[in-house]
Motif scaffolding. Structure first.
Motif, PDB file in Angstrom:
ATOM      1  N   GLU A  27       0.663  -1.168  -0.125  1.00 12.92           N
ATOM      2  CA  GLU A  27      -0.035  -0.087  -0.095  1.00 12.92           C
ATOM      3  C   GLU A  27       1.050   1.172  -0.002  1.00 12.92           C
ATOM      4  O   GLU A  27       1.923   1.403   0.776  1.00 12.92           O
ATOM      5  CB  GLU A  27      -0.710   0.047   1.291  1.00 12.92           C
ATOM      6  N   TRP A  28       0.694   2.229  -1.052  1.00 15.45           N
ATOM      7  CA  TRP A  28       1.450   3.429  -0.990  1.00 15.45           C
ATOM      8  C   TRP A  28       0.500   4.457  -0.242  1.00 15.45           C
ATOM      9  O   TRP A  28      -0.727   4.861  -0.372  1.00 15.45           O
ATOM     10  CB  TRP A  28       1.376   4.024  -2.410  1.00 15.45           C
ATOM     11  N   TRP A  29       1.391   5.265   0.346  1.00 17.61           N
ATOM     12  CA  TRP A  29       0.937   6.475   1.091  1.00 17.61           C
ATOM     13  C   TRP A  29       1.656   7.707   0.675  1.00 17.61           C
ATOM     14  O   TRP A  29       2.977   7.477   1.144  1.00 17.61           O
ATOM     15  CB  TRP A  29       1.006   6.374   2.658  1.00 17.61           C
ATOM     16  N   ASP A  30       1.161   8.509  -0.142  1.00 16.53           N
ATOM     17  CA  ASP A  30       1.848   9.757  -0.582  1.00 16.53           C
ATOM     18  C   ASP A  30       1.652  11.003   0.411  1.00 16.53           C
ATOM     19  O   ASP A  30       0.297  11.127   0.613  1.00 16.53           O
ATOM     20  CB  ASP A  30       1.333   9.919  -1.987  1.00 16.53           C
ATOM     21  N   TYR A  31       2.626  11.749   0.378  1.00 11.61           N
ATOM     22  CA  TYR A  31       2.338  12.965   1.269  1.00 11.61           C
ATOM     23  C   TYR A  31       2.991  14.142   0.394  1.00 11.61           C
ATOM     24  O   TYR A  31       4.071  14.018  -0.624  1.00 11.61           O
ATOM     25  CB  TYR A  31       3.306  13.104   2.497  1.00 11.61           C
ATOM     26  N   ILE A  85       8.278   0.815   4.369  1.00 10.00           N
ATOM     27  CA  ILE A  85       9.341   1.405   3.451  1.00 10.00           C
ATOM     28  C   ILE A  85       9.104   2.816   3.355  1.00 10.00           C
ATOM     29  O   ILE A  85       8.030   3.382   3.115  1.00 10.00           O
ATOM     30  CB  ILE A  85       9.316   0.753   2.266  1.00 10.00           C
ATOM     31  N   HIS A  86      10.287   3.475   3.546  1.00  6.12           N
ATOM     32  CA  HIS A  86      10.304   4.971   3.776  1.00  6.12           C
ATOM     33  C   HIS A  86      11.265   5.516   2.670  1.00  6.12           C
ATOM     34  O   HIS A  86      12.527   5.481   2.722  1.00  6.12           O
ATOM     35  CB  HIS A  86      10.614   5.316   5.206  1.00  6.12           C
ATOM     36  N   ILE A  87      10.663   6.212   1.805  1.00  4.71           N
ATOM     37  CA  ILE A  87      11.444   6.658   0.608  1.00  4.71           C
ATOM     38  C   ILE A  87      11.117   8.054   0.245  1.00  4.71           C
ATOM     39  O   ILE A  87      10.022   8.420   0.442  1.00  4.71           O
ATOM     40  CB  ILE A  87      11.500   5.792  -0.712  1.00  4.71           C
ATOM     41  N   THR A  88      12.146   8.775  -0.588  1.00  2.00           N
ATOM     42  CA  THR A  88      11.623  10.035  -0.899  1.00  2.00           C
ATOM     43  C   THR A  88      12.228  10.028  -2.526  1.00  2.00           C
ATOM     44  O   THR A  88      13.239   9.660  -2.763  1.00  2.00           O
ATOM     45  CB  THR A  88      12.186  11.289  -0.203  1.00  2.00           C
ATOM     46  N   GLY A  89      11.528  11.019  -3.235  1.00  2.00           N
ATOM     47  CA  GLY A  89      12.280  11.312  -4.606  1.00  2.00           C
ATOM     48  C   GLY A  89      11.395  10.541  -5.677  1.00  2.00           C
ATOM     49  O   GLY A  89      11.132   9.298  -5.504  1.00  2.00           O
ATOM     50  N   GLU A  90      11.459  11.040  -6.966  1.00  2.00           N
ATOM     51  CA  GLU A  90      10.848  10.506  -7.870  1.00  2.00           C
ATOM     52  C   GLU A  90      11.641   9.223  -8.366  1.00  2.00           C
ATOM     53  O   GLU A  90      11.190   8.238  -8.810  1.00  2.00           O
ATOM     54  CB  GLU A  90      10.713  11.436  -9.357  1.00  2.00           C
ATOM     55  N   LYS A  91      12.905   9.220  -8.273  1.00  2.00           N
ATOM     56  CA  LYS A  91      13.757   8.385  -8.774  1.00  2.00           C
ATOM     57  C   LYS A  91      13.526   6.887  -7.975  1.00  2.00           C
ATOM     58  O   LYS A  91      13.297   5.991  -8.452  1.00  2.00           O
ATOM     59  CB  LYS A  91      15.389   8.605  -8.910  1.00  2.00           C
ATOM     60  N   ASP A 119       3.701  -1.401   3.942  1.00  2.00           N
ATOM     61  CA  ASP A 119       3.396   0.024   3.706  1.00  2.00           C
ATOM     62  C   ASP A 119       4.501   0.893   3.343  1.00  2.00           C
ATOM     63  O   ASP A 119       5.715   0.932   3.741  1.00  2.00           O
ATOM     64  CB  ASP A 119       2.650   0.674   5.150  1.00  2.00           C
ATOM     65  N   ILE A 120       4.226   1.617   2.158  1.00  2.00           N
ATOM     66  CA  ILE A 120       5.236   2.417   1.580  1.00  2.00           C
ATOM     67  C   ILE A 120       5.087   3.973   1.664  1.00  2.00           C
ATOM     68  O   ILE A 120       3.843   4.232   1.281  1.00  2.00           O
ATOM     69  CB  ILE A 120       5.451   2.160   0.201  1.00  2.00           C
ATOM     70  N   HIS A 121       5.833   4.592   2.389  1.00  2.00           N
ATOM     71  CA  HIS A 121       5.611   6.104   2.541  1.00  2.00           C
ATOM     72  C   HIS A 121       6.417   6.757   1.801  1.00  2.00           C
ATOM     73  O   HIS A 121       7.641   6.663   1.872  1.00  2.00           O
ATOM     74  CB  HIS A 121       5.610   6.314   4.239  1.00  2.00           C
ATOM     75  N   TRP A 122       5.960   7.861   0.937  1.00  2.00           N
ATOM     76  CA  TRP A 122       6.730   8.340  -0.014  1.00  2.00           C
ATOM     77  C   TRP A 122       6.365   9.801  -0.143  1.00  2.00           C
ATOM     78  O   TRP A 122       5.041  10.330   0.158  1.00  2.00           O
ATOM     79  CB  TRP A 122       6.333   7.899  -1.293  1.00  2.00           C
ATOM     80  N   CYS A 123       7.289  10.740  -0.124  1.00  2.00           N
ATOM     81  CA  CYS A 123       6.873  12.261  -0.613  1.00  2.00           C
ATOM     82  C   CYS A 123       8.088  12.455  -1.668  1.00  2.00           C
ATOM     83  O   CYS A 123       9.006  11.664  -1.819  1.00  2.00           O
ATOM     84  CB  CYS A 123       6.954  13.127   0.522  1.00  2.00           C
ATOM     85  N   PRO A 124       7.624  13.567  -2.514  1.00  2.00           N
ATOM     86  CA  PRO A 124       8.438  13.931  -3.645  1.00  2.00           C
ATOM     87  C   PRO A 124       9.847  14.510  -3.047  1.00  2.00           C
ATOM     88  O   PRO A 124      10.015  14.847  -2.114  1.00  2.00           O
ATOM     89  CB  PRO A 124       8.109  15.260  -4.471  1.00  2.00           C
TER      90      PRO A 124
END
Ligand SMILES: O=C1O[C@H](COP(=O)(O)O)[C@@H](O)[C@H](O)[C@H]1O
Length: 231
Positions: free
Chosen positions: A5-9, A189-195, A226-231
């Motif tokens: 599951e993606w969670w976008d901020y 999973i905690h990541i940032t950025g488009e790449k 759970d994947i947490h992401w922001c640009p």
């Protein structure tokens, strides 16, 4: 396709708050259920703000054990040490912070020593908080010669030498294995950025056939991711 599951901020602040909130919830649930909690936290730069917020949470920290998901074979006072940040932040709260590394051992022996040290804690882990590099590595499970061992070893930790060594942290390492990580009750999973987003999307799509370590790792996951992401 790996189910996650993606969670976008919109901002790094919102991302940090959400990740800290999730980590707090899982730790509280383990404390309520069992009286203690055993968790693995990612190193690198991404989790810093969320870990700072989590450290403000009112938790029974004395009953919480934290291990790094991986660490670099550097002295603990080195800024590249993953356990250093965890120790500085969570030891004063009363948490137990268990290093994976210590002493001046060659990489293979360092992995064996970490595996032995990990026998002292409760298994399975309640929670694994993973980061990811732009090359698709997670914890210190990198593309290259040690990948298959990290994915198939029955041990909880092994020593690895990424090849090539990553420019931002060019060290041999110790990492939790797939066996230790996929045993966990919950994975975040905690990541940032488009790449990183593109890499992770492709890894989830390709699963076991993925060119990326994180896809190979998660292909056999049975728990919620759970994947947490922001640009
Ligand atoms: O080397 C490592 O890299 C990953 C990602 O780090 P980041 O600085 O890009 O967030 C990290 O999850 C891992 O624990 C670390 O040792």
């Amino acid at each position: 396709m790996i189910d996650a599951e993606w969670w976008d901020y919109d901002s790094a602040e919102e991302l940090a708050e959400a990740v800290a909130g999730d980590a707090q919830f899982v730790i509280e649930s383990a404390l309520d259920a069992r009286g203690d909690a055993v968790v693995a936290f990612a190193g690198g730069r991404t989790p810093d703000a969320a870990q700072a917020l989590l450290a403000k949470a009112k938790l029974k920290w004395k009953s919480v054990t934290i291990v790094p998901t991986d660490d670099r074979l550097v002295p603990v006072q080195d800024k590249a040490s993953n356990v250093r940040g965890l120790a500085e932040r969570f030891l004063p709260l009363g948490a137990r912070v268990l290093p994976l590394t210590g002493g001046d051992l060659p990489v293979e022996a360092a992995g064996k020593a970490a595996d032995a040290r990990l026998q002292a804690i409760h298994w399975p882990l309640d929670f694994v908080w993973l980061g990811m590099g732009e090359d698709g590595h997670t914890a210190s499970i990198f593309p290259g010669a040690d990948l298959e061992t990290a994915l198939s070893a029955p041990h909880r930790a092994i020593g690895v030498t990424p090849d090539p060594l990553p420019a931002e942290a060019p060290f041999a390492r110790v990492t939790l294995t797939k066996s230790a990580i996929l045993g966990a009750r919950a994975i975040l999973i905690h990541i940032t950025g488009e790449k990183k987003r593109k890499v992770l999307e492709k890894a989830l799509k390709d699963g076991a056939g993925s060119q990326y370590p994180i896809g190979r790792l998660l292909a056999d996951a049975t728990q919620a991711i759970d994947i947490h992401w922001c640009p």
